[in-house]
Design an enzyme around this catalytic site. Structure first.
Site, PDB file in Angstrom:
ATOM      1  N   HIS A 198       0.875  -1.178   0.000  1.00  0.00           N
ATOM      2  CA  HIS A 198       0.000   0.000   0.000  1.00  0.00           C
ATOM      3  C   HIS A 198       0.917   1.234   0.000  1.00  0.00           C
ATOM      4  O   HIS A 198       0.897   2.040   0.914  1.00  0.00           O
ATOM      5  CB  HIS A 198      -0.948  -0.041   1.203  1.00  0.00           C
ATOM      6  CG  HIS A 198      -2.176   0.811   1.046  1.00  0.00           C
ATOM      7  ND1 HIS A 198      -3.462   0.335   1.226  1.00  0.00           N
ATOM      8  CD2 HIS A 198      -2.327   2.121   0.727  1.00  0.00           C
ATOM      9  CE1 HIS A 198      -4.342   1.316   1.041  1.00  0.00           C
ATOM     10  NE2 HIS A 198      -3.673   2.422   0.747  1.00  0.00           N
ATOM     11  N   ASN A 250     -11.994  -0.449  -5.107  1.00  0.00           N
ATOM     12  CA  ASN A 250     -11.998   0.748  -4.274  1.00  0.00           C
ATOM     13  C   ASN A 250     -12.758   1.818  -5.059  1.00  0.00           C
ATOM     14  O   ASN A 250     -12.338   2.188  -6.162  1.00  0.00           O
ATOM     15  CB  ASN A 250     -10.577   1.257  -4.015  1.00  0.00           C
ATOM     16  CG  ASN A 250      -9.751   0.298  -3.172  1.00  0.00           C
ATOM     17  OD1 ASN A 250     -10.205  -0.764  -2.783  1.00  0.00           O
ATOM     18  ND2 ASN A 250      -8.516   0.685  -2.898  1.00  0.00           N
ATOM     19  N   TYR A 305     -14.710   5.640  -4.924  1.00  0.00           N
ATOM     20  CA  TYR A 305     -15.022   6.899  -4.234  1.00  0.00           C
ATOM     21  C   TYR A 305     -15.998   7.773  -5.018  1.00  0.00           C
ATOM     22  O   TYR A 305     -16.917   8.338  -4.453  1.00  0.00           O
ATOM     23  CB  TYR A 305     -13.727   7.667  -3.914  1.00  0.00           C
ATOM     24  CG  TYR A 305     -12.951   6.951  -2.822  1.00  0.00           C
ATOM     25  CD1 TYR A 305     -13.256   7.155  -1.484  1.00  0.00           C
ATOM     26  CD2 TYR A 305     -11.982   6.006  -3.134  1.00  0.00           C
ATOM     27  CE1 TYR A 305     -12.599   6.459  -0.475  1.00  0.00           C
ATOM     28  CE2 TYR A 305     -11.314   5.297  -2.129  1.00  0.00           C
ATOM     29  CZ  TYR A 305     -11.633   5.531  -0.798  1.00  0.00           C
ATOM     30  OH  TYR A 305     -11.002   4.836   0.191  1.00  0.00           O
ATOM     31  N   GLU A 352     -12.547  -0.724  -0.529  1.00  0.00           N
ATOM     32  CA  GLU A 352     -12.559   0.625   0.064  1.00  0.00           C
ATOM     33  C   GLU A 352     -13.781   1.371  -0.445  1.00  0.00           C
ATOM     34  O   GLU A 352     -14.105   1.306  -1.642  1.00  0.00           O
ATOM     35  CB  GLU A 352     -11.327   1.457  -0.343  1.00  0.00           C
ATOM     36  CG  GLU A 352     -10.060   1.103   0.371  1.00  0.00           C
ATOM     37  CD  GLU A 352      -8.882   2.001  -0.011  1.00  0.00           C
ATOM     38  OE1 GLU A 352      -9.096   3.195  -0.332  1.00  0.00           O
ATOM     39  OE2 GLU A 352      -7.752   1.494  -0.001  1.00  0.00           O
TER      40      GLU A 352
HETATM   41  C1  GAL Z   1      -7.410   5.472  -1.529  1.00  0.00           C
HETATM   42  C2  GAL Z   1      -6.248   4.908  -0.760  1.00  0.00           C
HETATM   43  C3  GAL Z   1      -6.390   4.978   0.722  1.00  0.00           C
HETATM   44  C4  GAL Z   1      -7.076   6.240   1.213  1.00  0.00           C
HETATM   45  C5  GAL Z   1      -8.282   6.595   0.377  1.00  0.00           C
HETATM   46  C6  GAL Z   1      -8.916   7.928   0.695  1.00  0.00           C
HETATM   47  O1  GAL Z   1      -6.994   5.889  -2.788  1.00  0.00           O
HETATM   48  O2  GAL Z   1      -6.050   3.550  -1.108  1.00  0.00           O
HETATM   49  O3  GAL Z   1      -5.131   4.784   1.281  1.00  0.00           O
HETATM   50  O4  GAL Z   1      -6.200   7.247   1.403  1.00  0.00           O
HETATM   51  O5  GAL Z   1      -7.967   6.597  -0.980  1.00  0.00           O
HETATM   52  O6  GAL Z   1      -8.308   8.964   0.011  1.00  0.00           O
END
Ligand code: GAL
Length: 451
Positions: free
Chosen positions: A122, A293, A295, A354
């Site tokens: 990581h 992951n 977001y 994530e």
């Molecule tokens: C991802 C990363 C994490 C965390 C998250 C929030 O890209 O894997 O370590 O920081 O974003 O920004």
């Protein structure tokens, strides 16, 4: 009333963290220097000069952190191993004291009924390897596989499934193309070898894990890409961006070939970086799971600057997180369904490794931390996962980012992603309202799973 979710029985609930973001103790027990130690010490690299030297002091406070996980009722905990704790210079002898920390952690998790899900990389490469070229150098992939074998030999008797890499896209772009993250190199498209060498490292490490009878996953940062308009120039730009962000790191794994990157002036062998046999190794059958992951989605328009074949366009009219990221829960459903449609039978089961958001949380006068924006973010995204499952996508679990507020890379301690508030002066942990919400949601789902 806890949020009801139509998710399968046995769906796994978890939370995620990463070594440099929480451990601290950067000079203890023989840990070597990592690219993040060196980068964070550079003036101006991280907001307000913050570093991960102490972070959440998890290296010493892990029993308290496991108790917090147990309080949530987690099935699994995703964390990362710090390569420089295990092999401080990346090539030399193994550091037994470093392994011993993860031994204790793994035993503590198992005693609490929580399955450890470690990520091998990581982003905290031993600095000694960076000095030799880091991920731009093919040798780093072989060193990674050696380290994976050491970790698997010591922990594999208790740890069934492993994640090789975290977000090779973000590491390549932020670390090697733009210089926003460690190792702070701003090479633009000359960063591309870092993509292939990370994937090669995945392939080599995966072979080492499989030889030891262990399951292999990878965690990719993926985003549904939407053209800004239906103008063909925007659509073409969106296709190019999708190839760079999503396909570059997934097609080689699942299809055994690189996507068409001609919009970036790149050949199929990435300018000679890909050698015969590499793709066979990277796509070796038996990837046990794809970690996603997620977001936010990405909106792309035709290029404004001829250096790149795309421009990022803002997503308007939606809520935004403290990080100013757009909140679009349905983007997760769109992403998951899109993966299934793109890869079909080649797609392994998915785990959300994530998902979460940054909120400017601060304790109220009575000490409680109310974070309704996080609850609404998580609820919306879990509904999106359930909607994708209803459309037939095989999603096996959800690990929220993050268990604890932590060192958020270039933002230092300014962005809080945790279910648990951390006071970085005192190290006091305070579960937020979202912690209680997630705990109740997990309990309610276990009591009455949807399918
Ligand atoms: C991802 C990363 C994490 C965390 C998250 C929030 O890209 O894997 O370590 O920081 O974003 O920004």
């Amino acid at each position: 009333m806890p949020h009801h979710l139509d998710l399968p029985q046995g769906f796994r609930w978890g939370a995620s963290t990463a070594a440099y973001q929480i451990e601290g103790a950067v000079d203890e027990d023989g840990r070597g220097s990592s690219v993040w130690d060196v980068f964070a010490a550079r003036p101006g690299a991280v907001r307000d000069g913050h570093t991960g030297a102490v972070a959440c002091d998890h290296y010493h406070r892990w029993p308290e952190d496991i108790a917090l996980m147990q309080g949530l009722g987690l099935d699994g905990y995703r964390f990362s191993l710090a390569w420089p704790r295990i092999r401080p210079t990346g090539t030399g002898p193994v550091n037994e004291a470093g392994i011993a920390f993860y031994d204790r952690l793994v035993d503590g998790l198992l005693a609490a009924g929580i399955t450890p899900l470690p990520t091998l990389f990581h982003w905290d490469l031993p600095q000694a390897l960076e000095d030799g070229g880091g991920w731009l150098d093919r040798d780093t992939a072989y060193r990674f596989a050696e380290y994976a074998a050491v970790a698997a030999d010591r922990l594999g008797d208790r740890v069934p499934a492993w994640i090789t890499l975290n977000e090779p896209f973000v590491h390549m772009v932020y670390g090697y193309a733009l210089g926003i993250h460690a190792p702070g190199r701003a090479l633009m498209l000359d960063a591309l070898p870092a993509a292939h060498h990370q994937l090669l490292g995945h392939g080599l490490a995966a072979a080492a894990l499989r030889e030891r009878g262990l399951q292999v996953m990878i965690a990719n940062n993926l985003t549904p890409v939407r053209p800004a308009t239906d103008d063909p120039a925007d659509v073409e730009a969106a296709t190019a961006y999708d190839a760079l962000h999503n396909r570059l790191f997934t097609d080689p794994l699942l299809l055994g070939r690189y996507p068409d990157l001609s919009a970036f002036g790149l050949t199929e062998d990435l300018g000679g970086v890909v050698r015969p046999g590499d793709l066979k190794l990277i796509s070796a059958p038996g990837l046990d799971g794809l970690g996603v992951n997620y977001y936010n989605p990405t909106r792309i328009a035709a290029p404004a600057d001829p250096a790149l074949p795309f421009t990022e366009a803002p997503i308007e009219g939606v809520p935004r997180t403290a990080f100013d990221w757009p909140v679009v829960p349905d983007g997760l459903r769109e992403l998951l369904v899109g993966l299934r449609d793109r890869y079909g039978a080649a797609l392994p089961p998915i785990t959300i490794t994530e998902n979460g958001c940054s909120v400017a949380d601060a304790p109220a006068a009575d000490g409680t931390v109310d974070d309704p924006d996080r609850i609404s973010y998580l609820a919306g995204h879990l509904d999106a996962v359930a909607a994708a499952v209803a459309e037939g996508v095989d999603v096996r679990g959800y690990y929220t980012w993050s268990l604890l507020d932590n060192f958020e890379w270039a933002e230092g301690y300014h962005q809080r992603f945790g279910l648990v508030h951390v006071d970085f002066e005192t190290q006091v942990r305070t579960p937020k309202a979202s912690y209680a919400w997630y705990r109740d949601l997990i309990a309610a789902h276990r009591a009455s799973p949807g399918r």
